[in-house]
Enzyme design. Structure first.
Site, PDB file in Angstrom:
ATOM      1  N   THR A 191      34.774 -15.204  48.095  1.00  0.00           N
ATOM      2  CA  THR A 191      34.949 -15.789  49.423  1.00  0.00           C
ATOM      3  C   THR A 191      33.629 -15.736  50.193  1.00  0.00           C
ATOM      4  O   THR A 191      33.287 -16.673  50.917  1.00  0.00           O
ATOM      5  CB  THR A 191      36.055 -15.040  50.204  1.00  0.00           C
ATOM      6  OG1 THR A 191      37.211 -14.994  49.366  1.00  0.00           O
ATOM      7  CG2 THR A 191      36.420 -15.736  51.494  1.00  0.00           C
ATOM      8  N   GLU A 228      43.946  -7.668  57.059  1.00  0.00           N
ATOM      9  CA  GLU A 228      43.251  -8.775  56.385  1.00  0.00           C
ATOM     10  C   GLU A 228      41.732  -8.634  56.482  1.00  0.00           C
ATOM     11  O   GLU A 228      40.994  -9.054  55.594  1.00  0.00           O
ATOM     12  CB  GLU A 228      43.734 -10.097  57.012  1.00  0.00           C
ATOM     13  CG  GLU A 228      43.039 -11.360  56.568  1.00  0.00           C
ATOM     14  CD  GLU A 228      43.592 -11.926  55.275  1.00  0.00           C
ATOM     15  OE1 GLU A 228      43.809 -11.152  54.343  1.00  0.00           O
ATOM     16  OE2 GLU A 228      43.782 -13.161  55.213  1.00  0.00           O
TER      17      GLU A 228
HETATM   18  P1  ADP Z   1      43.223 -14.522  48.740  1.00  0.00           P
HETATM   19  O1  ADP Z   1      42.300 -15.651  49.042  1.00  0.00           O
HETATM   20  O2  ADP Z   1      44.150 -14.857  47.613  1.00  0.00           O
HETATM   21  O3  ADP Z   1      43.915 -13.931  49.921  1.00  0.00           O
HETATM   22  P2  ADP Z   1      41.245 -12.628  49.142  1.00  0.00           P
HETATM   23  O4  ADP Z   1      39.938 -12.796  48.442  1.00  0.00           O
HETATM   24  O5  ADP Z   1      41.363 -12.977  50.588  1.00  0.00           O
HETATM   25  O6  ADP Z   1      42.352 -13.356  48.252  1.00  0.00           O
HETATM   26  O7  ADP Z   1      41.726 -11.102  49.064  1.00  0.00           O
HETATM   27  C1  ADP Z   1      41.607 -10.368  47.950  1.00  0.00           C
HETATM   28  C2  ADP Z   1      40.663  -9.196  48.217  1.00  0.00           C
HETATM   29  O8  ADP Z   1      41.321  -8.223  49.021  1.00  0.00           O
HETATM   30  C3  ADP Z   1      40.298  -8.503  46.929  1.00  0.00           C
HETATM   31  O9  ADP Z   1      38.925  -8.181  47.005  1.00  0.00           O
HETATM   32  C4  ADP Z   1      41.132  -7.242  46.928  1.00  0.00           C
HETATM   33  O10 ADP Z   1      40.489  -6.181  46.268  1.00  0.00           O
HETATM   34  C5  ADP Z   1      41.300  -6.935  48.397  1.00  0.00           C
HETATM   35  N1  ADP Z   1      42.580  -6.219  48.662  1.00  0.00           N
HETATM   36  C6  ADP Z   1      42.730  -4.986  49.177  1.00  0.00           C
HETATM   37  N2  ADP Z   1      44.032  -4.649  49.277  1.00  0.00           N
HETATM   38  C7  ADP Z   1      44.738  -5.701  48.827  1.00  0.00           C
HETATM   39  C8  ADP Z   1      46.127  -5.942  48.681  1.00  0.00           C
HETATM   40  N3  ADP Z   1      47.066  -5.048  49.025  1.00  0.00           N
HETATM   41  N4  ADP Z   1      46.482  -7.151  48.201  1.00  0.00           N
HETATM   42  C9  ADP Z   1      45.546  -8.071  47.847  1.00  0.00           C
HETATM   43  N5  ADP Z   1      44.230  -7.878  47.959  1.00  0.00           N
HETATM   44  C10 ADP Z   1      43.819  -6.706  48.455  1.00  0.00           C
END
Ligand code: ADP
Length: 305
Positions: free
Chosen positions: A180, A128
């Protein structure tokens, strides 16, 4: 077992008064992931979706989480992962957490369940970190464990599962992007003591309400004096959505994660669907595309398909 397919669910973090600590698990939407053992200490990622996410394991949250798993084991083995993302990245309902948690829970099953729940949360958190740059487990914990969780501490990892009565969430996801990093930047660096007291009183009473199944107490506790007033400005028609949802019978709700999704709690499916209609009514006027999900809180977390 050489291969396993799991469903990894969306989650809601920053539950109203519980910024950066409270989260819960949804039944839908979810990601589909297949993890396979290979006889080389490597991680290979394949995406069967159109989100154009990075495939280098170091840059993909599932890959990074699995690299963390490999560091903790002696054997000369590795993983191949196929991800079908159905939770849109950047939606605010734990898209990145679903990939990280799904990967480590699946890997743990292939390895004969050798990690504890707290260890799984910790391993997924390394994944994460690729998405947020910080150590957060408030989406990871409910995704791994299911239900309602409170992350008391990440160092050392201390996650508490909270009992809860039947609860449904209606979630609207406006198809806009909120970075974010920007949503963090605009937060106050200091909080007046008066607001802090109101907020931690509500966190305490929300937990008590959930454990007792006292819907009135839950509804009274769903207030946020610190984050919502600042962040709601990033979400078009936030106040209108909230007012219409409360009129339709919602217990309360707020921004999901860092937004742009908004979630509202209700006691039953009928009310959850009425809230869906109310949200639909508001957002149809905005000209912004949106999706609405209705889901019970799921006790399950990542499950074998
Ligand atoms: P959420 O709030 O829906 O979790 P985030 O902004 O925390 O979304 O996460 C998305 C970010 O993580 C994006 O920038 C994306 O490119 C990156 N990312 C990398 N690998 C993954 C993955 N396997 N699944 C989702 N997001 C990913």
């Amino acid at each position: 077992m050489q291969e396993i397919t799991v469903l990894s669910p969306a989650t809601v973090a920053n539950v109203v008064c519980g910024f950066d600590c409270l989260g819960f698990c949804l039944e839908e939407p979810n990601d589909l992931m297949t993890v396979r053992l290979v006889d080389k200490k490597t991680v290979k990622i394949k995406h069967l979706d159109d989100y154009n996410l990075p495939l280098e394991p170091e840059k993909n949250v599932a890959g990074k989480a699995l690299l963390a798993v490999l560091e903790r084991i002696e054997e000369n083995i590795g993983f191949e992962v196929e991800i079908t993302k159905r939770i849109m990245p950047g939606s605010g309902v734990g898209s990145s957490a679903a990939s990280a948690a799904g990967a480590v829970v699946a890997a743990n099953k292939l390895l004969g369940e050798r990690f504890s729940q707290n260890e799984l949360v910790e391993l997924a958190m390394y994944g994460e970190m690729v998405a947020s740059g910080a150590k957060h487990a408030d989406n990871i914990a409910p995704c791994v464990l299911g239900g309602f969780t409170l992350v008391r501490s990440v160092e050392p990892m201390d996650v508490i599962q909270i009992d809860y009565p039947t609860l449904f969430a209606t979630i609207i996801h406006p198809q806009i992007e909120i970075k974010t990093s920007y949503a963090r930047e605009i937060l106050p660096k200091e909080v007046p003591l008066k607001s802090a007291i109101r907020q931690w009183s509500d966190v305490g009473s929300l937990i008590a309400g959930l454990q007792k199944g006292d819907y009135d107490l839950i509804a009274r506790s769903l207030q946020d004096f610190i984050i919502e007033p600042v962040r709601k400005k990033l979400i078009p028609s936030f106040d209108e959505v909230k007012t219409a949802s409360m009129k339709a019978g919602a217990l309360g709700g707020s921004i999901s994660g860092a937004g742009p999704s908004i979630f509202m709690f209700s006691k039953d499916l009928e009310t959850a669907n009425q809230i869906k209609d109310a949200m639909n009514g508001v957002y149809s006027q905005t000209g912004i595309d949106f999706k609405i999900y209705v889901s019970p809180i799921s006790s399950k977390g990542v499950v074998k398909q």
